[in-house]
Motif scaffolding. Structure first.
Motif: not given
Length: 473
Positions: A67-73, A352-354, A436-453
């Protein structure tokens, strides 16, 4: 171009890159570093990408890891990024990628469609905005150089010792070339980023082999061939290969922390020009095009004291380099497009969340000097000084600079590389993963979204300089 669209494959003609109509094309752009080849200073992790991924996999488990790396990429480079890039008048994106996206070490030669889908998506975004791309194999099996960005996990470039690794890289390029042959938006293939062959001659033989292999399936696209020793040494190059552009990298020490800072003096301008001319002597002699595949200063964060004065000097350095390139019609690709704040045209927001999650870790990492491309080591130099002194005491002086790549690296640099940038950095990977321990899928997506344009901050001063150069020349 025809009606705003690229309609012909680029080729080499004398000292120029030309399109199908014979018109000169000067490629100007940036590299998408940190995306398909992650680097520690770009996104904030420590060590090598494979270590970072392994630590996160253990903490997150496979499902959340994906979830995290797919979102990040997905978020790192979108159509919005390509549109912004084109809006500045830039015309080419260099796409660095790690072989691990395309091939599993336990199943070599069986190519992963997911990797090609990811690369296709980036190329499609660029195509939609009328941008050329250069496909850049940034990390190969075994590592083609001693640094973190070849993702070997060690400080030795094993690629040059094992024919199997070289064969795998060649076979991967044949597969890539099969898929992109005939695509006019692909400016060409950059088969090997910053090679560092201690014997110098194995690189030449590798280029001869890979040129023939790629041409067997794609006779038309340009090959962008880096010089040896991190794309700065062409002394063992004696002949040119057909339809090839030779690539140098032109970083200036005056654009980095703990170095003499650029002041715009005649002496400094002369130093820049001499460095550039030394690197392009081979291209001048052979009368072939020049591509500067990487360059660019490292900027200070706004949180650092005196950042405005320091960054003004580094912007002035960049402008002087661009002026030198313009004189010779040099194509260039600045390093880089997006990061957490060191060099990117865009950077992750401090709000950002990151940064909210990883800010303390990244600050600790900077203090410890574990990223060569990050801050200086002034806070820890005294810790390593006795170790370096011990080496000087026990190693005969005539051997101090025999370990390649010397004189680029002295003995102290090798010690820093192994102790801080490899060993300590690997231990710190475990610490970062715990954030990253205990992060939900939504929280992981939010972290990855820190890199969105739309969530990133534009480095306005840098982008104005690049836009002016793109329009002026």
């Amino acid at each position: 171009m025809l009606n705003g669209k690229i309609n012909s494959i680029l080729r080499v003609s004398g000292t120029s890159i030309v399109d199908g109509s014979g018109h000169t094309v000067i490629l100007k752009g940036a590299a998408l570093g940190g995306h398909m080849n992650m680097e520690n200073f770009i996104s904030g992790f420590s060590g090598h990408e494979r270590q970072h991924r392994a630590a996160l996999l253990k903490v997150l488990g496979k499902e959340k890891y994906d979830v995290f790396f797919d979102s990040f990429l997905d978020y790192f480079f979108t159509r919005a990024d390509a549109h912004y890039f084109a809006s500045l008048g830039l015309n080419c994106v260099r796409i660095p990628f790690n072989y691990a996206h395309f091939e599993d070490d336990f199943n070599p030669g069986v190519y992963l469609e997911k990797g090609f889908q990811l690369l296709d998506r980036v190329v499609e975004h660029c195509t939609a905005e009328g941008l050329y791309v250069v496909l850049d194999l940034h990390a190969v099996p075994g590592g083609q150089n001693q640094d973190w960005h070849s993702d070997s996990g060690i400080s030795e470039a094993l690629f040059w010792r094992f024919r199997e690794f070289q064969d795998r890289a060649i076979n991967l390029w044949v597969e890539i070339a099969k898929r992109y042959k005939g695509n006019p938006y692909v400016a060409g293939y950059n088969p090997l980023n910053e090679p560092a062959d201690p014997e110098h001659k194995r690189l030449i033989k590798f280029y001869e082999r890979i040129e023939a292999a790629i041409r067997s399936v794609d006779p038309d696209h340009i090959l962008f061939l880096d010089g040896n020793t991190y794309s700065m040494d062409f002394r063992q190059f004696t002949a040119i290969l057909p339809n090839c552009v030779y690539s140098m990298h032109d970083y200036s020490s005056m654009g980095f922390p703990s170095q003499e800072q650029y002041a715009g003096t005649v002496e400094h301008k002369t130093k820049l020009r001499k460095s550039f001319e030394r690197k392009v002597e081979f291209m001048r002699k052979q009368k072939v095009p020049i591509w500067n595949g990487e360059f660019g200063p490292v900027y200070e964060f706004k949180s650092q004291k005196g950042h405005e004065e320091v960054n003004e000097k580094r912007y002035a350095l960049l402008e002087e380099q661009l002026a030198i390139y313009a004189e010779s019609g040099v194509s260039w690709s600045i390093w880089l497009y997006k990061d957490i704040g060191y060099q990117g045209m865009l950077h992750v927001s401090p709000e950002s969340a990151w940064f909210k999650l990883l800010g303390p870790f990244m600050e600790k990492k900077a203090r410890l000097g574990v990223d060569f491309w990050g801050r200086d080591d002034k806070e820890v130099a005294h810790i390593y000084a006795p170790v370096k002194q011990h080496f000087e005491d026990v190693v005969p002086k005539e051997h101090w600079n025999k370990k390649y790549p010397s004189p680029l690296w002295d003995m102290g640099r090798h010690i820093d590389r192994v102790l801080r940038e490899c060993l300590l950095s690997e231990y710190l990977c475990f610490e970062m993963a715990e954030y990253f321990r205990g992060k939900t899928e939504d929280e992981l997506r939010e972290l990855a979204a820190s890199f969105k344009f739309e969530n990133c901050v534009q480095r306005g001063e840098l982008n104005v300089i690049l836009e002016k150069d793109a329009i002026k020349h």
